[in-house]
Design a protein around this motif. Structure first.
Motif, PDB file in Angstrom:
ATOM      1  N   VAL A   1      15.848   3.002  -2.315  1.00  0.00           N
ATOM      2  CA  VAL A   1      15.654   3.924  -1.334  1.00  0.00           C
ATOM      3  C   VAL A   1      13.978   4.021  -1.022  1.00  0.00           C
ATOM      4  CG1 VAL A   1      15.836   6.222  -0.744  1.00  0.00           C
ATOM      5  CG2 VAL A   1      17.710   5.190  -1.768  1.00  0.00           C
ATOM      6  N   TRP A   2      13.205   4.189  -2.003  1.00  0.00           N
ATOM      7  CA  TRP A   2      12.052   4.040  -1.829  1.00  0.00           C
ATOM      8  C   TRP A   2      11.189   2.925  -1.216  1.00  0.00           C
ATOM      9  CZ3 TRP A   2       8.708   8.174  -1.811  1.00  0.00           C
ATOM     10  CH2 TRP A   2       9.327   9.557  -2.277  1.00  0.00           C
ATOM     11  N   ALA A   3      11.709   1.737  -1.685  1.00  0.00           N
ATOM     12  CA  ALA A   3      11.336   0.573  -0.899  1.00  0.00           C
ATOM     13  C   ALA A   3      11.708   0.424   0.544  1.00  0.00           C
ATOM     14  CB  ALA A   3      11.934  -0.639  -1.741  1.00  0.00           C
ATOM     15  N   LEU A   4      13.026   1.090   0.798  1.00  0.00           N
ATOM     16  CA  LEU A   4      13.201   1.022   2.277  1.00  0.00           C
ATOM     17  C   LEU A   4      12.458   1.966   3.110  1.00  0.00           C
ATOM     18  CD1 LEU A   4      15.245   0.117   4.635  1.00  0.00           C
ATOM     19  CD2 LEU A   4      16.696   1.984   3.697  1.00  0.00           C
ATOM     20  N   LEU A   5      12.125   2.999   2.556  1.00  0.00           N
ATOM     21  CA  LEU A   5      11.183   3.962   3.043  1.00  0.00           C
ATOM     22  C   LEU A   5       9.793   3.538   3.269  1.00  0.00           C
ATOM     23  CD1 LEU A   5      12.417   7.259   1.380  1.00  0.00           C
ATOM     24  CD2 LEU A   5      12.863   6.702   3.893  1.00  0.00           C
ATOM     25  N   GLY A   6       9.112   2.774   2.281  1.00  0.00           N
ATOM     26  CA  GLY A   6       8.101   2.233   2.505  1.00  0.00           C
ATOM     27  C   GLY A   6       8.012   1.193   3.395  1.00  0.00           C
ATOM     28  N   LEU A   7       9.037   0.372   3.665  1.00  0.00           N
ATOM     29  CA  LEU A   7       9.089  -0.547   4.427  1.00  0.00           C
ATOM     30  C   LEU A   7       9.220  -0.027   5.939  1.00  0.00           C
ATOM     31  CD1 LEU A   7       9.183  -3.465   4.915  1.00  0.00           C
ATOM     32  CD2 LEU A   7      11.366  -3.499   4.942  1.00  0.00           C
ATOM     33  N   LEU A   8       9.539   1.255   6.160  1.00  0.00           N
ATOM     34  CA  LEU A   8       9.778   1.715   7.317  1.00  0.00           C
ATOM     35  C   LEU A   8       8.572   2.295   7.955  1.00  0.00           C
ATOM     36  CD1 LEU A   8      11.587   3.056   9.620  1.00  0.00           C
ATOM     37  CD2 LEU A   8      11.844   4.779   8.344  1.00  0.00           C
ATOM     38  N   LEU A   9       7.446   2.945   6.695  1.00  0.00           N
ATOM     39  CA  LEU A   9       6.371   3.456   7.178  1.00  0.00           C
ATOM     40  C   LEU A   9       5.366   2.279   7.090  1.00  0.00           C
ATOM     41  CD1 LEU A   9       4.112   5.691   7.091  1.00  0.00           C
ATOM     42  CD2 LEU A   9       3.920   5.156   4.598  1.00  0.00           C
ATOM     43  N   ALA A  10       5.327   1.134   6.761  1.00  0.00           N
ATOM     44  CA  ALA A  10       4.739  -0.171   6.911  1.00  0.00           C
ATOM     45  C   ALA A  10       5.011  -0.590   8.311  1.00  0.00           C
ATOM     46  CB  ALA A  10       5.036  -1.266   5.831  1.00  0.00           C
ATOM     47  N   GLY A  11       6.393  -0.423   8.736  1.00  0.00           N
ATOM     48  CA  GLY A  11       6.605  -1.146  10.341  1.00  0.00           C
ATOM     49  C   GLY A  11       5.964   0.064  11.048  1.00  0.00           C
TER      50      GLY A  11
ATOM     51  N   ALA B   1       0.964  -1.143  -0.056  1.00  0.00           N
ATOM     52  CA  ALA B   1       0.053   0.051   0.073  1.00  0.00           C
ATOM     53  C   ALA B   1       0.952   1.200   0.245  1.00  0.00           C
ATOM     54  CB  ALA B   1      -0.827  -0.053   1.100  1.00  0.00           C
ATOM     55  N   ALA B   2       2.059   1.181   0.715  1.00  0.00           N
ATOM     56  CA  ALA B   2       2.783   2.361   0.936  1.00  0.00           C
ATOM     57  C   ALA B   2       3.585   2.557  -0.594  1.00  0.00           C
ATOM     58  CB  ALA B   2       3.872   2.365   2.019  1.00  0.00           C
ATOM     59  N   MET B   3       3.894   1.535  -1.123  1.00  0.00           N
ATOM     60  CA  MET B   3       4.731   1.497  -2.544  1.00  0.00           C
ATOM     61  C   MET B   3       3.580   2.223  -3.524  1.00  0.00           C
ATOM     62  SD  MET B   3       8.051   1.033  -1.582  1.00  0.00           S
ATOM     63  CE  MET B   3       8.501   0.785  -3.419  1.00  0.00           C
ATOM     64  N   SER B   4       2.663   1.662  -3.399  1.00  0.00           N
ATOM     65  CA  SER B   4       1.607   1.886  -4.619  1.00  0.00           C
ATOM     66  C   SER B   4       1.398   3.415  -4.468  1.00  0.00           C
ATOM     67  CB  SER B   4       0.338   0.973  -4.719  1.00  0.00           C
ATOM     68  OG  SER B   4      -0.288   1.161  -3.468  1.00  0.00           O
ATOM     69  N   ALA B   5       1.189   3.734  -2.959  1.00  0.00           N
ATOM     70  CA  ALA B   5       0.927   5.348  -3.016  1.00  0.00           C
ATOM     71  C   ALA B   5       1.936   6.263  -3.386  1.00  0.00           C
ATOM     72  CB  ALA B   5       0.605   5.720  -1.473  1.00  0.00           C
ATOM     73  N   SER B   6       3.262   5.820  -3.364  1.00  0.00           N
ATOM     74  CA  SER B   6       4.144   6.631  -3.705  1.00  0.00           C
ATOM     75  C   SER B   6       4.707   6.478  -5.263  1.00  0.00           C
ATOM     76  CB  SER B   6       5.661   6.503  -2.660  1.00  0.00           C
ATOM     77  OG  SER B   6       6.006   4.961  -3.084  1.00  0.00           O
ATOM     78  N   LEU B   7       4.068   5.449  -6.087  1.00  0.00           N
ATOM     79  CA  LEU B   7       4.475   5.543  -7.444  1.00  0.00           C
ATOM     80  C   LEU B   7       4.271   6.628  -8.222  1.00  0.00           C
ATOM     81  CD1 LEU B   7       5.224   3.276  -9.352  1.00  0.00           C
ATOM     82  CD2 LEU B   7       2.992   2.926  -9.863  1.00  0.00           C
ATOM     83  N   PRO B   8       3.307   7.480  -8.171  1.00  0.00           N
ATOM     84  CA  PRO B   8       3.166   8.573  -9.241  1.00  0.00           C
ATOM     85  C   PRO B   8       4.427   9.388  -8.529  1.00  0.00           C
ATOM     86  CG  PRO B   8       1.012   8.314  -7.889  1.00  0.00           C
ATOM     87  CD  PRO B   8       1.968   7.242  -7.397  1.00  0.00           C
ATOM     88  N   LEU B   9       4.499   9.865  -7.493  1.00  0.00           N
ATOM     89  CA  LEU B   9       5.873  10.709  -7.007  1.00  0.00           C
ATOM     90  C   LEU B   9       7.106  10.148  -7.657  1.00  0.00           C
ATOM     91  CD1 LEU B   9       6.825  13.194  -5.677  1.00  0.00           C
ATOM     92  CD2 LEU B   9       7.078  11.555  -3.648  1.00  0.00           C
ATOM     93  N   ARG B  10       7.240   8.714  -7.614  1.00  0.00           N
ATOM     94  CA  ARG B  10       8.605   8.183  -8.290  1.00  0.00           C
ATOM     95  C   ARG B  10       8.732   8.378  -9.623  1.00  0.00           C
ATOM     96  NH1 ARG B  10       8.219   2.568  -5.444  1.00  0.00           N
ATOM     97  NH2 ARG B  10       6.447   2.499  -6.810  1.00  0.00           N
ATOM     98  N   VAL B  11       7.521   8.187 -10.352  1.00  0.00           N
ATOM     99  CA  VAL B  11       7.333   8.511 -11.723  1.00  0.00           C
ATOM    100  C   VAL B  11       7.712   9.826 -12.156  1.00  0.00           C
ATOM    101  CG1 VAL B  11       5.881   8.162 -13.724  1.00  0.00           C
ATOM    102  CG2 VAL B  11       6.071   6.238 -12.218  1.00  0.00           C
ATOM    103  N   VAL B  12       7.222  10.707 -11.526  1.00  0.00           N
ATOM    104  CA  VAL B  12       7.542  12.202 -11.877  1.00  0.00           C
ATOM    105  C   VAL B  12       8.636  12.513 -11.699  1.00  0.00           C
ATOM    106  CG1 VAL B  12       6.923  14.505 -11.054  1.00  0.00           C
ATOM    107  CG2 VAL B  12       5.047  13.112 -11.540  1.00  0.00           C
ATOM    108  N   MET B  13       9.555  12.064 -10.539  1.00  0.00           N
ATOM    109  CA  MET B  13      10.784  12.304 -10.057  1.00  0.00           C
ATOM    110  C   MET B  13      11.659  11.600 -11.076  1.00  0.00           C
ATOM    111  SD  MET B  13      11.005  11.867  -5.997  1.00  0.00           S
ATOM    112  CE  MET B  13      12.644  11.963  -5.953  1.00  0.00           C
ATOM    113  N   TRP B  14      11.489  10.503 -11.781  1.00  0.00           N
ATOM    114  CA  TRP B  14      12.338   9.944 -12.734  1.00  0.00           C
ATOM    115  C   TRP B  14      12.231  10.695 -13.981  1.00  0.00           C
ATOM    116  CZ3 TRP B  14      10.684   7.431 -17.371  1.00  0.00           C
ATOM    117  CH2 TRP B  14      11.482   6.767 -18.195  1.00  0.00           C
ATOM    118  N   LEU B  15      10.893  11.082 -14.426  1.00  0.00           N
ATOM    119  CA  LEU B  15      10.809  11.799 -15.502  1.00  0.00           C
ATOM    120  C   LEU B  15      11.438  13.351 -15.588  1.00  0.00           C
ATOM    121  CD1 LEU B  15       7.065  11.308 -16.534  1.00  0.00           C
ATOM    122  CD2 LEU B  15       9.062  10.498 -17.716  1.00  0.00           C
ATOM    123  N   VAL B  16      11.555  13.817 -14.361  1.00  0.00           N
ATOM    124  CA  VAL B  16      12.386  15.113 -14.340  1.00  0.00           C
ATOM    125  C   VAL B  16      13.790  14.942 -14.632  1.00  0.00           C
ATOM    126  CG1 VAL B  16      12.718  16.713 -12.415  1.00  0.00           C
ATOM    127  CG2 VAL B  16      10.339  16.146 -12.864  1.00  0.00           C
TER     128      VAL B  16
END
Length: 173
Positions: free
Chosen positions: A49-59, A13-28
């Motif tokens: 890094v995003w996966a680690l942050l998502g895991l931290l949020l999930a924890g 859930a955390a990873m899917s919520a951050s997906l649009p932000l990651r795509v925008v950052m990649w495109l920029v």
């Protein structure tokens, strides 16, 4: 003991919520720098890094679920993210539930009839849970009213949080 299935669902859930932000950052990054060796290296490192942050949020959310369920007898399972929760309360819990709802600032629209119906606010915002309990038996049923918003996994467990909050005064003697 941490439940791996619930942690995995919260992480997804955390990873899917951050997906649009990651795509925008990649495109920029691609538009600004092009596909240079530096930008490709950043693009490879960023998902880790995003996966680690998502895991931290999930924890953090996982730990909050265990803290909320402590002392209520509610099991923390992967179903904690479900939109509907049911629980059979002990024999004398119906009157304690009514008294707890009457004295709580989180309960409103309480209709006490053959079936006790109420609305409960598990969080500080407008997010509400609709609850009902039959007067003869004490089957407590809670369901999410609208689409949850906020921290991924945190709002999805609104029915679970409400179940823990409602059963805490009903379980106390």
């Amino acid at each position: 003991m941490p439940d791996g299935r619930l942690l995995r669902r919260l992480w997804m859930a955390a990873m899917s919520a951050s997906l649009p932000l990651r795509v925008v950052m990649w495109l920029v990054t691609v538009v600004d720098d092009g596909l240079s060796r530096q930008s490709v290296g950043d693009l490879v490192l960023a998902p880790a890094v995003w996966a680690l942050l998502g895991l931290l949020l999930a924890g953090c959310v996982h730990g909050a679920r265990f803290r909320q369920a402590r002392g209520t007898g509610v099991a923390v399972t992967p179903d904690a993210l479900a939109d509907t929760r049911e629980r059979l309360l002990p024999a004398g819990a119906a009157e304690r539930l009514r008294a707890g709802l009457a004295g709580s600032g989180r309960a409103y629209d309480v209709v006490d009839g053959e079936v006790l119906e109420f609305r409960w606010r598990p969080f500080r915002g407008r997010h509400t849970i609709t609850g009902s309990a039959a007067s003869g038996g004490v089957l407590l049923r809670l369901r999410v009213d609208g689409a949850p918003r906020g921290i991924p996994g945190q709002r999805n467990g609104g029915a679970f949080v409400a179940l823990c909050q409602v059963t805490r005064p009903a379980a106390a003697e």
